[in-house]
Design a protein around this motif. Sequence first.
Motif, mmCIF file in Angstrom:
data_model
loop_
_atom_site.group_PDB
_atom_site.id
_atom_site.type_symbol
_atom_site.label_atom_id
_atom_site.label_comp_id
_atom_site.label_asym_id
_atom_site.label_seq_id
_atom_site.Cartn_x
_atom_site.Cartn_y
_atom_site.Cartn_z
ATOM 1 N N PRO A 117 79.934 16.702 44.805
ATOM 2 C CA PRO A 117 80.456 18.046 44.494
ATOM 3 C C PRO A 117 79.630 19.119 45.202
ATOM 4 N N SER A 118 80.323 20.063 45.788
ATOM 5 C CA SER A 118 79.652 21.129 46.524
ATOM 6 C C SER A 118 79.015 22.128 45.559
ATOM 7 N N LYS A 119 77.932 22.747 46.014
ATOM 8 C CA LYS A 119 77.230 23.724 45.180
ATOM 9 C C LYS A 119 77.955 25.056 45.211
ATOM 10 N N SER A 120 78.038 25.674 44.049
ATOM 11 C CA SER A 120 78.702 26.970 43.952
ATOM 12 C C SER A 120 77.783 28.077 44.449
ATOM 13 N N LEU A 121 78.380 29.244 44.670
ATOM 14 C CA LEU A 121 77.601 30.378 45.182
ATOM 15 C C LEU A 121 76.571 30.834 44.147
ATOM 16 N N LEU A 122 76.938 30.833 42.876
ATOM 17 C CA LEU A 122 75.988 31.247 41.837
ATOM 18 C C LEU A 122 74.813 30.275 41.738
ATOM 19 N N TYR A 123 75.092 28.977 41.911
ATOM 20 C CA TYR A 123 74.007 27.993 41.867
ATOM 21 C C TYR A 123 73.057 28.171 43.053
ATOM 22 N N SER A 184 71.885 33.082 50.095
ATOM 23 C CA SER A 184 72.839 32.188 49.412
ATOM 24 C C SER A 184 74.180 32.165 50.129
ATOM 25 N N TRP A 188 75.907 28.847 51.606
ATOM 26 C CA TRP A 188 77.258 28.494 51.152
ATOM 27 C C TRP A 188 78.185 28.254 52.344
ATOM 28 N N GLU A 191 77.291 24.963 53.968
ATOM 29 C CA GLU A 191 77.776 23.819 53.204
ATOM 30 C C GLU A 191 79.269 23.611 53.396
ATOM 31 N N ARG A 192 80.037 24.694 53.455
ATOM 32 C CA ARG A 192 81.475 24.568 53.712
ATOM 33 C C ARG A 192 81.741 23.989 55.093
#
Length: 278
Positions: A117-123, A184, A188, A191-192
């Motif tokens: 699972p990809s990391k969210s922007l808030l994480y 961040s 992000w 990662e995308r």
Amino acid sequence: MGHLGGTQALLRGLGTDGERGLSKNALAVNSGALVYQAAKDKEERDRERAEKKNQKRWPWGKGAGQGASPRHDPSNADEDGKDDQIAKVLEPSSDVLNASVDERRRVYGPNLLPKRPSKSLLYLMWLALKDKVLVLLSIAAVISLALGLFQDFGTPRPPGEAPVDWVEGVAIMVAIAIVVIVGSLNDWQKERQFKQLNDKKEERGVKIIRDGVECFIDSKEVVVGDVALLEPGEVVPCDGVFLSGQHVRCDEAGATGESDAMRKLSYEECMELIKRGM
């Protein structure tokens, strides 16, 4: 494998053939939605045909006899039987030899590796805030802001002097927020892009045999029971049982860490070596 009865018993259990692959019945479309729609269309056609037949038989309308009520209507008399027929059509095939590609994919799942699972922007923002330098700057900003507010509003000031001591603490907080947001966002986007590259890398074709015909499909469309044809240099599209081949070796460094190429033998060849005592 010996307890199962060998390769031939395994092929029979999977409803396939070692030379022809999946049969023509297994390649037929057997999606539940399509089958249900086809059954409903057939029901509508039968109902319209029954209504036309009743209109020809009773042109002056339905009287007190046959067709006067739904229980006397011959078109309604067969509805229960048609519903049972639809239910039977929707039931999956109990014969594994005739199991369709859709049923195999539904039971065994698609030929895809589990994705991280990809990391969210808030994480990612939270990870950036956990940097030691930013933590020290955050503590300094809070202390500076508290002292500035105390000096501006907690102590008497000379007339004409503006209360601007709190600006320093706010400026440090704004700088921290800019660093966190920019860093961040960059992570992000990277990662995308990395995810898109991985998806493109996994898009590769494989040659398989279905109903005795060689065809070229996407590796994601491979199902349990397919017979794949591998050539030198190709990536094995899925886990499987080696049926036959000459001097086949596989590089398993990515899975097991073994640097040497591992030789692959069929079940019959392994049993022959065991009988010879090798």
